[in-house]
Design an enzyme around this catalytic site. Structure first.
Site, mmCIF file in Angstrom:
data_model
loop_
_atom_site.group_PDB
_atom_site.id
_atom_site.type_symbol
_atom_site.label_atom_id
_atom_site.label_comp_id
_atom_site.label_asym_id
_atom_site.label_seq_id
_atom_site.Cartn_x
_atom_site.Cartn_y
_atom_site.Cartn_z
ATOM 1 N N HIS B 259 0.832 -1.205 0.000
ATOM 2 C CA HIS B 259 0.000 0.000 0.000
ATOM 3 C C HIS B 259 0.874 1.265 0.000
ATOM 4 O O HIS B 259 0.684 2.171 -0.823
ATOM 5 C CB HIS B 259 -0.909 -0.035 1.236
ATOM 6 C CG HIS B 259 -1.869 1.105 1.345
ATOM 7 N ND1 HIS B 259 -3.172 1.025 0.921
ATOM 8 C CD2 HIS B 259 -1.716 2.368 1.828
ATOM 9 C CE1 HIS B 259 -3.780 2.185 1.126
ATOM 10 N NE2 HIS B 259 -2.918 3.013 1.685
ATOM 11 N N GLU B 260 1.834 1.306 0.886
ATOM 12 C CA GLU B 260 2.683 2.500 0.983
ATOM 13 C C GLU B 260 3.606 2.629 -0.226
ATOM 14 O O GLU B 260 3.946 3.736 -0.637
ATOM 15 C CB GLU B 260 3.479 2.499 2.295
ATOM 16 C CG GLU B 260 2.624 2.454 3.562
ATOM 17 C CD GLU B 260 1.519 3.514 3.617
ATOM 18 O OE1 GLU B 260 1.638 4.565 2.950
ATOM 19 O OE2 GLU B 260 0.514 3.268 4.313
ATOM 20 N N HIS B 263 1.670 4.632 -2.694
ATOM 21 C CA HIS B 263 1.739 6.080 -2.447
ATOM 22 C C HIS B 263 3.105 6.650 -2.840
ATOM 23 O O HIS B 263 3.193 7.668 -3.532
ATOM 24 C CB HIS B 263 1.493 6.376 -0.961
ATOM 25 C CG HIS B 263 0.056 6.271 -0.536
ATOM 26 N ND1 HIS B 263 -0.943 7.016 -1.122
ATOM 27 C CD2 HIS B 263 -0.547 5.523 0.430
ATOM 28 C CE1 HIS B 263 -2.113 6.731 -0.532
ATOM 29 N NE2 HIS B 263 -1.901 5.828 0.402
ATOM 30 N N GLU B 289 -4.865 7.598 -3.182
ATOM 31 C CA GLU B 289 -5.362 6.330 -2.661
ATOM 32 C C GLU B 289 -5.608 5.332 -3.798
ATOM 33 O O GLU B 289 -5.499 4.117 -3.597
ATOM 34 C CB GLU B 289 -6.640 6.572 -1.846
ATOM 35 C CG GLU B 289 -7.044 5.426 -0.960
ATOM 36 C CD GLU B 289 -6.156 5.241 0.270
ATOM 37 O OE1 GLU B 289 -5.238 6.050 0.506
ATOM 38 O OE2 GLU B 289 -6.379 4.252 0.995
#
Lengths: 494, 494
Positions: B259-260, B263, B289
């Site tokens: 997830h990170e 980003h 997101e």
């Protein structure tokens, strides 16, 4: 709000921003991804720009004119703010900006030159740095700093109220005794053996942490990381240390750690009421170095403490090439002639400084030109150390200082040693049982004494004054020389 | 210098200072010694003060009035600077400062309340935060933001040009299909087994690094550290990620990391020409997101990629409680009703968001008062999720957002999922062989596609526009719902 209160509120924000700039420097040397370097340069320039604008803000001058200090600490804060403001005002903006630009590039060029042993690659840049440093020194001198002397005006930034004349006189008294000691030690029969073997990185770091703990380093307000060149960073409640690991030389890691613990513990030991004020940092480079040096040398390399370290190393690494605790003590304190200042032992270290001090004074009014600096270095080195410099990276290119315009900085290292000598004599007189604690790996009584006598005051007293108050007499080179002679004559059986 | 050039030079320094503030936040959550927290608060306040002064500097208004953009990117930069300037100008200094003061304290009080399951401890503070947020929303609405609607004016800060009405209509279309899917899945026979066992921290972190590499994370411009709540930080050439380790739940570490990476890779993928300009960051929270979600879910939890991950986990941890790759795929995508948004699966996640969105809209003009928020939460949760909230920490106290005044932020999470659904459909259509690469642990073709279609543009296009350009049609919830239904009906044999 009074002018004093307004000034102190403004200054507090400036100090907080200065801490941020310092933290960015820490990040850059420890954890920053390599590819971020160029962007980081722009970020640093932005925060330095903010700091410069605040430090030269005309309102500071107005507040200084109008402010009345409510107490002695307030008066000292005004004195320090006024001094910094007048120094900044004395350097024309054009010169300050050119100095920043040239020195930021010069560091990279110096590093290239050192890596390639290519003095010629660095000389044109060093010419510029020296010219700008002279111009800066003269501008400060014209504003009354250093009693009108350009070199003293630069020195005053690192060791306020010290003068080159005073330092030169002290060095003249020190040199013969150090040279005699050096020659006697190097001529002695049966010198200590070096430590040999391989020492795994993780175990070195584990023991480095134990050493920091032994000196009372406050892990709740600090941390230990790896860096190419060990340093400490930060003031107030966040003072971090770094070390490095060479697998064949664990003393490098251990004594770098203890040295940086000295610096960081000074910052952490300042009275909390001073944090983020002009009194909230170590008062001078010399006094700072006195803390790192007394931790590293007078305490960290004494017989009682190395006895404990010897046991720890045995436990962590297994059998050592050096058997007994006494032989280990001799090995830790082994004296050997070498080219590199940062690797020098206690006997040689100040001789390296004296040489740099004389060379930079010669660059400032002594008739020495940059083009002749390498020759001057090599001639002097051969005379003082009895060996010819084998390559520029071991000679005139070895230190970063001159590339970034740090003229007047070197002598503070020797002053730190002298101050450490004074403090050590007073410490031992006050704590006759210190060796018992050190022998069990507890150097906190020494930290407690230093905090009470030196560290907690931060910038409250002038450098020589804080040493004099701690020791009961004005700083002198005698205790250091007495200590060195007694210690090394005993170790070398002279 | 033209007004445009002067403005861009000023803005560039502001962006650099904003990066520094972000880096301090990173330091605080990863490496800062605990005892430094209070001092750090003062440092953060100082740099935020500098940023606020620059963002409201009247010269920016003058430059904006006079500036002429040389090209479309310049025009967009002026638009973004103008928008931020007008937003800052619309909020009175007294309100901005009170908002900052109250929310900085509120976060700590919220954390205490959550730890103690004590809603009453938090309510008086939340009352203040809501009152100030309403005041801020009205001030922005009065200046024309959100077309005069207070909630939309707040939402506009996170997802420019989105409206609550549009989002509500979309959520109304999504809810029935999600509720149907949820009920069908939870009622299915033979659900996947959970993963059980102990997974050593060092090995989890090692595999997390491999996962980041698999997605093409640029280690030369980033790094991975541990944090209590994983986050990514930084723009330009320094975008770092964090993860956390739970020894019984390696998926927590692995999917937080992916997830990170989404980003951070967005930030790192922006055209370098935009770095440190208003275009040099992700364009909205929703688009941001979308990157983290497509990495984590549509790619990271697809059958091809989990097949590779299954093999890696076998190699790193030895035998797993889940035997075949197919069973592992089902386990990774296991659906279970739970109280906590951040632990929710793909089927439940948006239902958590919809509930928060409706509650915060009710607080902004819907007649809901803070005193009744807990009841409203519990009633709605029971209705939507079929279970009663067992404790406030699992209910109204679970999220930090409201304590720091982030009203209008929650819906961007669901928008991100919707955008990810659109992008995923287009990505699969463009790269029919993607699964072959994913099955060998190589998600870089997906990153390359996303960089080209979305990431490199940074702030150049408006949020909905960048998605539409990448997908060839306006954003819609249909692809996400189609994907979820197909995926989970297959997994659950429906």
């Amino acid at each position: 709000m009074t002018a004093f209160a307004a000034l102190m509120a403004f200054q507090r924000e400036t100090e907080a921003l200065a801490q941020i700039a310092g933290r960015l420097g820490w990040d850059q040397e420890t954890v920053m991804p390599e590819g971020a370097a160029e962007q980081r340069g722009e970020e640093m320039a932005a925060i330095e720009g903010v700091l410069h604008a605040r430090r030269t803000d005309p309102r500071v001058g107005d507040w200084l004119d109008a402010a009345e200090a409510p107490d002695p600490a307030g008066a000292r804060a005004l004195e320090l703010i006024g001094r910094a403001y007048r120094r900044n005002a004395a350097v024309p903006a054009r010169l300050a900006s050119e100095f920043a630009r040239v020195t930021s590039l010069a560091q990279g060029i110096w590093a290239e030159a050192r890596a390639r042993d290519d003095v010629a690659h660095f000389l044109p840049t060093l010419e510029k740095v020296v010219a700008l440093s002279r111009e800066k020194g003269h501008a400060l001198a014209a504003a009354g700093f250093g009693a009108g002397d350009a070199y003293d005006a630069l020195l005053d930034d690192y060791e306020p109220e010290a003068t080159a004349q005073g330092i030169a006189a002290m060095f003249d008294r020190m040199r013969p005794r150090l040279v005699d000691l050096r020659e006697a030690v190097l001529g002695a029969a049966n010198p200590p053996a070096p430590l040999t073997g391989q020492f795994a990185e993780a175990r070195q770091i584990g023991l480095a942490r134990d050493l920091a703990t032994a000196f009372g380093y406050d892990w709740n307000r600090g941390r230990l990381d790896l860096a190419v060149h060990p340093f400490s960073s930060g003031s107030g409640n966040d003072a971090r240390i770094t070390t490095r690991v060479v697998e064949t030389d664990p003393f490098n890691c251990f004594y770098s750690t203890i040295h940086e613990v000295g610096h960081a513990t000074y910052e952490l030991g300042i009275d909390a009421a001073h944090f983020l004020t002009p009194l909230g940092q170590g008062v001078s480079m010399g006094v700072h170095e006195s803390q790192s040096r007394i931790y590293e040398n007078q305490i960290g390399r004494c017989r009682a403490f190395t006895g404990w370290l010897h046991g720890q190393m045995h436990a962590v690494f297994g059998g050592l090439s050096v058997g007994s605790a006494e032989e280990f003590y001799r090995t830790v304190n082994r004296v050997s002639a070498g080219f590199i200042r940062t690797e020098a032992d206690e006997v040689h270290y100040n001789l390296h400084i004296m040489m740099r001090f004389d060379l930079e004074r010669a660059l400032f009014g002594g008739g020495l030109e940059v083009a002749d600096l390498e020759d001057a270095w090599n001639t002097r080195f051969a005379r003082d150390f009895g060996v010819a410099v084998d390559r520029p990276a071991h000679g005139v290119l070895q230190d970063v200082h001159w590339s970034v315009g740090l003229f007047g900085y070197f002598p503070t290292y020797a002053l730190g040693n002298v101050y450490a000598g004074c403090l050590h004599a007073a410490l031992r007189a006050d704590l006759p049982d210190l060796d018992a604690a050190l022998a069990s790996g507890d150097a906190r009584p020494a930290t407690d004494w230093l905090r009470e006598k030196v560290q907690r005051h931060g910038g409250l007293y002038r450098p020589a004054e804080v040493i004099a108050r701690a020791c009961g007499s004005a700083p002198s080179e005698e205790p250091l020389l007495d200590y060195l002679e007694a210690k090394f004559r005993a170790i070398y059986g002279l």
